[in-house]
Design a protein around this motif. Sequence first.
Motif, mmCIF file in Angstrom:
data_model
loop_
_atom_site.group_PDB
_atom_site.id
_atom_site.type_symbol
_atom_site.label_atom_id
_atom_site.label_comp_id
_atom_site.label_asym_id
_atom_site.label_seq_id
_atom_site.Cartn_x
_atom_site.Cartn_y
_atom_site.Cartn_z
ATOM 1 N N VAL A 62 57.875 -11.463 -18.577
ATOM 2 C CA VAL A 62 57.140 -10.818 -18.969
ATOM 3 C C VAL A 62 57.112 -11.626 -20.825
ATOM 4 O O VAL A 62 57.560 -10.803 -21.919
ATOM 5 C CB VAL A 62 57.083 -9.436 -18.854
ATOM 6 N N HIS A 98 65.836 -4.126 -14.990
ATOM 7 C CA HIS A 98 65.384 -5.156 -16.301
ATOM 8 C C HIS A 98 66.701 -5.750 -17.434
ATOM 9 O O HIS A 98 67.266 -4.801 -17.344
ATOM 10 C CB HIS A 98 64.134 -4.573 -17.154
ATOM 11 N N ALA A 130 53.439 -4.656 -16.222
ATOM 12 C CA ALA A 130 53.922 -4.764 -15.888
ATOM 13 C C ALA A 130 54.376 -3.957 -15.103
ATOM 14 O O ALA A 130 54.596 -4.789 -13.643
ATOM 15 C CB ALA A 130 55.816 -5.488 -17.197
ATOM 16 N N LEU A 155 62.554 -7.956 -13.699
ATOM 17 C CA LEU A 155 62.046 -8.180 -15.374
ATOM 18 C C LEU A 155 63.063 -8.707 -16.636
ATOM 19 O O LEU A 155 63.572 -7.929 -16.981
ATOM 20 C CB LEU A 155 60.672 -7.178 -15.210
ATOM 21 N N GLY A 178 61.708 -8.947 -20.678
ATOM 22 C CA GLY A 178 60.575 -8.823 -21.643
ATOM 23 C C GLY A 178 61.363 -9.440 -22.266
ATOM 24 O O GLY A 178 61.916 -9.430 -23.132
ATOM 25 N N GLY A 235 47.842 -4.728 -13.137
ATOM 26 C CA GLY A 235 49.314 -5.342 -13.034
ATOM 27 C C GLY A 235 48.893 -6.154 -11.625
ATOM 28 O O GLY A 235 49.351 -7.340 -10.584
#
Length: 485
Positions: free
Chosen positions: A29, A53, A89, A107, A109, A252
């Motif tokens: 992201v 994440h 996200a 994910l 970021g 999203g």
Amino acid sequence: MFQIGLALEAARRAAPSAPLPAPHHVFVVAGDANASGRAPETDLDVYPESARHWAALDSWAPVGSRLYHGPWETGAVARPDPAANHGWARAFANAYQAAFPDNAVHLIGVARDASGFANGTWTRGNSAYEAAVARVNAALAALPGNAVLRGILWHQGDADSQAPATLAGYANALDQCIDNLREDIAAANGSTPFVVGGHAPLSGLYHPVVQNTCQSCVNRKPHTGYADPSVPTEASLFDGLHLTAASNAAMGQAYLAGLLEAEANVSTAPTGPVTPGGLAHYPLPRAIVSSVAGVSLGTANADRIIIVAVTARSDVAIRPLSVKVGAIPLTRAGTPELGGDLCGVTFYYGRIPFGTSATVEVTFDALCYNGQAAIAVLPVYGARLHLANAAGYASAQSAVGTTAIGTTVQAEQGDLVVALVAGVSNTPAATINLAQTLSSIAGNVKYGVYSGAGIAASTGPFALSCQFPLSHVRVGLGVLVLRPA
């Protein structure tokens, strides 16, 4: 016999092979503050339980409430602060997990507030760019062997919208950044899906060049997709710059749709001609939610795109918030043309493969003046979705009396050029330099609507012109270019 019996017995006793675990699906992201998120936390949604994440301690961890984007994201407020904020996200992770329940979402970021090409943040060699790539590669290196990088999700442009010197080269800068990230991220390659998010027109940092560049990326770069902020309705902002929680939820879903689009977008080379159907005009009743039944959609076909051009006039600036054909919401093209007492023109499009007629519903943010609103509808076959290029949408307005209006778009030979003009006059006809044209008086007897469609005969700037036999006032013009599929 004895040896055969032993072999059979061993086979019967052997434990069945354990099924291989489903691979983790990993997403990067990236971009600016609308990628990391600034919407105040609502506590109504959480990340999927299995989502992970790359956290502040440089390790994979449950996401909790907010995706971590790196030590540079000091403008964001994270839990447990009661003013914590979030972005799209989280809604993407939930939408993706629902669509692919066997694959845990991971994910990474790397978004950064106020980042762009004007300040070098996303330029290869810049320390901020290199730090973002290093963060991604460190996270990927710590994943199990069955993890798969499924895409890069990007939303950026606000910083560059304020830099006039950057705008002219924004498309080249974005395209180069896509190439660079695909090369510099260890697990990426030229076919890694890259999804570009669109921008909200009412943002204080909005610029049509940035929006058109993002919306046309699909037709410049293979394996890219577009995340649309106008579906199911125009995105809203809580501070004039950043998406609200509701709009983050919609975005999203839009990023999931853009991801699927990117996976299918294997080539941008045209394979056949684009063919327009017949133009039709329909006056709209004076209502916030205004609908027309029995709108002709032409011949049903798997590749059919329906273009709906909306025009309306009010004493104040009026804009459509959404357009639906049947139950299907359409995507806004470019920028809605606003202006108090002027005839605004806004284009929408969407793939509608079935049916020969439908109800078209337009939702406005204000009532039109004295019934002065209409739509022009055009079915199109063999075209790609989204703007043909970054200069594939243009508009113009004239408040004073005029007998002509025009603007210029960029087209390639074989592209489809579509135009809509509206003005206050009782003139029944106008001349547009396109092969197919249609003129009508819609609703109020002084509201003229004129449309045209045609195939570009050559590559280069296409100067669209509309000539009136009598003077018109408060005129609006919009032009859209689509590319053959």
